[in-house]
Enzyme design. Structure first.
Site, PDB file in Angstrom:
ATOM      1  N   ALA A  36      -4.268  11.242 -11.766  1.00  0.00           N
ATOM      2  CA  ALA A  36      -3.559  12.528 -11.682  1.00  0.00           C
ATOM      3  C   ALA A  36      -4.543  13.686 -11.543  1.00  0.00           C
ATOM      4  O   ALA A  36      -4.273  14.647 -10.814  1.00  0.00           O
ATOM      5  CB  ALA A  36      -2.672  12.721 -12.906  1.00  0.00           C
TER       6      ALA A  36
ATOM      7  N   GLY B 198      -5.655  13.599  -8.013  1.00  0.00           N
ATOM      8  CA  GLY B 198      -4.486  13.794  -7.162  1.00  0.00           C
ATOM      9  C   GLY B 198      -4.001  15.225  -7.151  1.00  0.00           C
ATOM     10  O   GLY B 198      -3.558  15.734  -6.117  1.00  0.00           O
ATOM     11  N   ASP B 199      -4.097  15.888  -8.289  1.00  0.00           N
ATOM     12  CA  ASP B 199      -3.742  17.304  -8.381  1.00  0.00           C
ATOM     13  C   ASP B 199      -4.580  18.114  -7.397  1.00  0.00           C
ATOM     14  O   ASP B 199      -4.055  18.931  -6.640  1.00  0.00           O
ATOM     15  CB  ASP B 199      -3.949  17.793  -9.817  1.00  0.00           C
ATOM     16  CG  ASP B 199      -3.675  19.270  -9.991  1.00  0.00           C
ATOM     17  OD1 ASP B 199      -2.634  19.748  -9.510  1.00  0.00           O
ATOM     18  OD2 ASP B 199      -4.505  19.953 -10.622  1.00  0.00           O
ATOM     19  N   ALA B 200      -5.872  17.857  -7.378  1.00  0.00           N
ATOM     20  CA  ALA B 200      -6.780  18.592  -6.489  1.00  0.00           C
ATOM     21  C   ALA B 200      -6.523  18.243  -5.022  1.00  0.00           C
ATOM     22  O   ALA B 200      -6.486  19.140  -4.169  1.00  0.00           O
ATOM     23  CB  ALA B 200      -8.227  18.291  -6.864  1.00  0.00           C
TER      24      ALA B 200
ATOM     25  N   GLU C 275      -3.132  19.826  -3.968  1.00  0.00           N
ATOM     26  CA  GLU C 275      -3.201  21.295  -3.900  1.00  0.00           C
ATOM     27  C   GLU C 275      -4.059  21.768  -2.734  1.00  0.00           C
ATOM     28  O   GLU C 275      -3.729  22.759  -2.087  1.00  0.00           O
ATOM     29  CB  GLU C 275      -3.723  21.889  -5.209  1.00  0.00           C
ATOM     30  CG  GLU C 275      -3.678  23.408  -5.166  1.00  0.00           C
ATOM     31  CD  GLU C 275      -3.762  24.079  -6.516  1.00  0.00           C
ATOM     32  OE1 GLU C 275      -3.743  25.321  -6.526  1.00  0.00           O
ATOM     33  OE2 GLU C 275      -3.821  23.387  -7.553  1.00  0.00           O
TER      34      GLU C 275
END
Length: 133
Positions: free
Chosen positions: A13, A16-18, A21
């Site tokens: 996560a 994956g967030d980076a 985004e």
């Protein structure tokens, strides 16, 4: 077996967030918007816990994910986190963590085309469902 496949849901996560985004930010810049406040406000509509929770539910309902992808989503969703989102309840936060873990899995396994395909699907869905443009 690749090293990335051993990562826990929260580590997936995190990356994956980076990865997600960054793709959203790239997309917003291609729309011609350049004011920082406007970019931030728009980006939030795509990357907030609420938006990501909505998107993962929509992806599952529309049968857009294969079994392996659902497994990585669940790995993130079920991960024990000692933090929570500022503006989301625990269920929304866990669903969004699962969404980010899925994106992290795609990124770390170098499935760029699939990551782009799902990101594009998510962009269209947010724009339609929340009237964002």
């Amino acid at each position: 077996m690749n090293k990335w496949s051993l990562l826990n849901g929260l580590a997936l996560a995190y990356i994956g967030d980076a990865a997600y985004e960054l793709r959203i930010r790239e997309y917003l810049l291609t729309t011609g918007k350049i004011k920082p406040n406007q970019l931030h406000r728009l980006a939030t509509q795509f990357v907030s816990a609420k938006a990501q929770s909505h998107l993962i539910a929509a992806l599952v309902a529309a049968e857009q994910l294969n079994e392996e992808e659902i497994g990585f989503f669940k790995r993130g969703r079920n991960a024990k986190s000692h933090t929570s989102a500022k503006n989301a309840d625990i269920q929304t936060y866990r669903m969004s963590t699962g969404f980010e873990a899925l994106m992290g899995y795609l990124y770390m396994s170098e499935q760029s085309d699939r990551l782009e395909e799902l990101t594009h699907w998510c962009i269209q869905r947010i724009e339609e469902d929340f009237n964002v443009s």
